[in-house]
Design an enzyme around this catalytic site. Structure first.
Site, PDB file in Angstrom:
ATOM      1  N   ASP A  37       3.783  -4.152  -5.751  1.00 43.63           N
ATOM      2  CA  ASP A  37       4.343  -5.426  -5.259  1.00 43.63           C
ATOM      3  C   ASP A  37       5.862  -5.355  -5.237  1.00 43.63           C
ATOM      4  OD1 ASP A  37       2.008  -6.726  -4.767  1.00 43.63           O
ATOM      5  OD2 ASP A  37       2.011  -7.956  -6.590  1.00 43.63           O
ATOM      6  N   GLU A  57       0.841  -1.216   0.000  1.00 44.79           N
ATOM      7  CA  GLU A  57       0.000   0.000   0.000  1.00 44.79           C
ATOM      8  C   GLU A  57       0.867   1.255   0.000  1.00 44.79           C
ATOM      9  OE1 GLU A  57      -3.090  -0.221  -0.650  1.00 44.79           O
ATOM     10  OE2 GLU A  57      -3.009  -2.397  -0.508  1.00 44.79           O
TER      11      GLU A  57
HETATM   12 ZN   LIG Z   1      -2.599  -2.549  -4.621  1.00 39.70          ZN
END
Ligand SMILES: [Zn+2]
Length: 404
Positions: free
Chosen positions: A349, A270
């Site tokens: 990621d 996030e």
């Molecule tokens: Zn995401």
């Protein structure tokens, strides 16, 4: 002419939607389909079977809802909108618009309600995801409808004022941009708390580790909150939201029982969205997108006005036709929007792995998500291209395994 074009695009869109749903269902539930290699350790054959059944139930409901919506919309386009317009002609222009939009909102709300109720209280209940009581649902609906009424009371007069101009798309586009920024600012502090309870993260140990992570990522996020998502669902999530002082990291209480390295991996993902400025990029992209759509709407609007198409004359009715036209066409731009979104997910990621140097934790969190959310393990490639805002978990895991 434009009547035929509008009806055709409506029918083509629904047909295409249903085609994609059926294609995806047949592909995902085919007996030949196997559990992807990377998910084999978490996904048992029983779980795979359950996730197929879950997909089947949701797909059937979606097809039924799509078909119903198409029938209702075609009726409204051919007869409903002109009839509603005539019904309120005796009132002042502003009141006409309020009544017209109110009636439309009520029709669409009531048409969708049975599907929403069935989805939450039958399907989500059956698979153990729903935790909302009927009372919570009723309360949410009351608040949501009240919010819509407040925003409509503010926006409808603005819309009528805009429609007085010959060319209104660029003014509307500037106002839309302003409204998005305003909404992003008030969403975390004023809107979301109407539905959920937000408490500051209490676990001091975890709080310290997250704060360290935020500092290392050079993000500026002053507050960390836990949201009582478990009052409505067992599904799991986390997000960064807000602009400036309203910015915050929000963790669903449903992910608080994750092992801490997995939780940190999710948080780092996030933070990645934040550090890579995905929110700003999305606001800019959305504004460009909205401007193009508004330009097209203005074009369709002028055309209907000139040709007296659909047998309507009031600005608000013509606006609804042009909105319906352009929003239907914009469905065919969804793959592009989702392509950009998937790119951002890969970036986030990757950021998580760079920050924590622990791809295994992110992989493990993703596997947990697939297992506990009964995600589709084998979506059809075309369905993914069209609808998936996130890459399929299997693809994310494969990408993460290659980073070393
Ligand atoms: Zn995401």
């Amino acid at each position: 002419m434009i009547e035929t074009i509008l009806l055709s695009v409506l029918i083509v869109r629904t047909t295409w939607r249903i085609f994609l749903e059926v294609l995806n269902l047949l592909h995902s539930t085919s007996p030949q389909v196997e559990i992807p290699e990377v998910l084999k350790d978490k996904l048992t054959p029983e779980l795979l079977e359950k996730s197929k059944q879950y997909l089947k139930d949701r797909t059937k409901l979606r097809i039924l809802s799509e078909t119903t919506q198409l029938v209702v919309t075609i009726y409204l386009v051919l007869q409903g909108f002109p009839r509603l317009e005539r019904l309120f002609l005796a009132y002042s222009p502003l009141l006409q618009a309020f009544l017209f939009f109110g009636a439309l909102g009520t029709i669409f709300y009531l048409v969708n309600l049975p599907f929403r109720l069935y989805s939450i209280f039958v399907i989500e209940n059956k698979y153990g995801f729903n935790t909302a009581t009927k009372r919570t649902f009723l309360r949410d609906q009351t608040i949501a409808v009240s919010l819509i009424l407040v925003f409509s009371a503010l926006l409808i007069p603005v819309l009528l004022w805009l429609l007085k101009h010959q060319v209104w798309w660029w003014q509307a586009s500037i106002l839309t941009f302003g409204f998005i920024l305003f909404f992003w600012f008030i969403q975390p502090t004023l809107i979301a708390p109407l539905f959920y309870k937000f408490t500051e993260l209490e676990d001091e140990g975890l709080k310290k580790r997250i704060k360290e992570l935020i500092e290392r990522s050079s993000a500026k996020i002053p507050k960390i909150y836990v949201m009582n998502a478990s009052k409505r669902t067992k599904k799991q999530n986390a997000y960064v939201t807000g602009i400036g002082r309203s910015r915050r990291l929000v963790l669903y209480d449903t992910i608080m029982n994750y092992p801490s390295d997995e939780l940190l991996a999710v948080v780092a993902h996030e933070l990645g969205h934040h550090v890579k400025k995905h929110i700003q990029k999305n606001v800019i992209l959305f504004s460009i997108y909205a401007t193009i759509l508004l330009y097209l709407m203005n074009f369709v609007y002028q055309h209907i006005l000139k040709t007296n198409a659909f047998d309507v004359q009031r600005p608000h009715t013509i606006f609804v036709y042009s909105f319906l036209f352009v929003s239907t066409i914009s469905y065919f731009l969804e793959p592009l929007v989702n392509y950009l979104s998937r790119k951002m997910e890969y970036e986030a990621d990757l950021f998580s792995v760079e920050l924590l140097k622990n791809p295994a934790a992110m992989i493990s969190a993703l596997k947990r998500l697939v297992k506990e959310n009964l995600s589709n393990a084998n979506p059809h490639p075309l369905y993914k291209v069209w609808y998936y805002s996130h890459p399929a978990p299997e693809e994310r895991i494969r990408a993460l395994s290659q980073v070393q």
